[in-house]
Design a protein around this motif. Structure first.
Motif, mmCIF file in Angstrom:
data_model
loop_
_atom_site.group_PDB
_atom_site.id
_atom_site.type_symbol
_atom_site.label_atom_id
_atom_site.label_comp_id
_atom_site.label_asym_id
_atom_site.label_seq_id
_atom_site.Cartn_x
_atom_site.Cartn_y
_atom_site.Cartn_z
ATOM 1 N N ARG A 15 0.849 -1.191 0.000
ATOM 2 C CA ARG A 15 0.000 0.000 0.000
ATOM 3 C C ARG A 15 0.883 1.238 0.000
ATOM 4 N NH1 ARG A 15 -1.722 -3.280 3.928
ATOM 5 N NH2 ARG A 15 -0.788 -2.023 5.564
ATOM 6 N N ARG A 17 0.476 5.580 0.642
ATOM 7 C CA ARG A 17 -0.399 6.645 1.120
ATOM 8 C C ARG A 17 -0.114 7.894 0.297
ATOM 9 N NH1 ARG A 17 -3.630 7.039 5.203
ATOM 10 N NH2 ARG A 17 -2.857 5.208 6.289
ATOM 11 N N THR A 18 -1.173 8.467 -0.256
ATOM 12 C CA THR A 18 -1.096 9.723 -0.983
ATOM 13 C C THR A 18 -2.012 10.695 -0.250
ATOM 14 O OG1 THR A 18 -0.831 8.473 -3.029
ATOM 15 C CG2 THR A 18 -1.308 10.798 -3.261
ATOM 16 N N PRO A 20 -4.440 11.734 2.361
ATOM 17 C CA PRO A 20 -5.364 10.928 3.158
ATOM 18 C C PRO A 20 -5.791 9.622 2.462
ATOM 19 C CG PRO A 20 -6.557 12.727 2.140
ATOM 20 C CD PRO A 20 -5.103 12.917 1.787
ATOM 21 N N THR A 21 -5.406 9.466 1.202
ATOM 22 C CA THR A 21 -5.839 8.315 0.413
ATOM 23 C C THR A 21 -4.826 7.181 0.498
ATOM 24 O OG1 THR A 21 -6.871 9.844 -1.146
ATOM 25 C CG2 THR A 21 -6.541 7.579 -1.905
ATOM 26 N N VAL A 22 -5.313 5.952 0.678
ATOM 27 C CA VAL A 22 -4.466 4.760 0.653
ATOM 28 C C VAL A 22 -4.687 4.052 -0.678
ATOM 29 C CG1 VAL A 22 -3.970 2.533 1.712
ATOM 30 C CG2 VAL A 22 -4.528 4.500 3.156
#
Length: 138
Positions: A15, A17-18, A20-22
């Motif tokens: 995974r 993280r960008t 708040p997006t995973v």
């Protein structure tokens, strides 16, 4: 010949993280590749192909799962072990070339052989053969 696969990938997750997006680049990827097999890794852009190759070559670590290359657990290797793996077992051909511009074609081909401490006469023989194979001997 061993019945063990040359490459074994089991339950690999990765995974990113960008903000708040995973982003789930890999979700539970598992497969084996037998010695002598030819495999094509295909998929649309962003499907995780490069991430998978980076995990297999030890350039990136999975969040979960294991990768074994020729009996070595890639996910458990330290930096020295990962360097040895990339020098001796796993090779990449990148889309963008990675030549050292101040070196000749022969010197670029010889560089990894020099790092692997291949004897000079054997190194020269291999460089000549490899350049011949791709039509660059002259």
């Amino acid at each position: 010949m061993s019945s063990e696969p040359l490459l074994s990938v089991r339950g690999v997750h990765r995974r990113f993280r960008t903000g708040p997006t995973v982003v789930h680049a890999l979700r539970g990827v598992s497969f084996d590749v037998a010695a002598g097999s030819m495999v094509a890794l295909v998929g649309r852009s962003g499907s995780g192909k490069t991430t998978l190759l980076n995990v297999i070559g030890g350039l990136d670590r999975p969040d979960a799962g294991t990768v074994h290359v020729d009996g070595s657990d890639v996910t458990a290797l330290d930096e020295d072990g990962l360097s040895r793996l990339r020098r001796e077992k796993v090779s990449y051909v990148f889309q963008s070339f990675g030549l050292i511009p101040v070196l000749s074609a022969a010197e670029n081909v010889a560089a990894p052989l020099r790092m692997a401490r291949v004897a000079p006469t054997e190194r020269e023989r291999r460089v000549e053969l490899l350049l011949e194979l791709v039509g660059l001997a002259d």
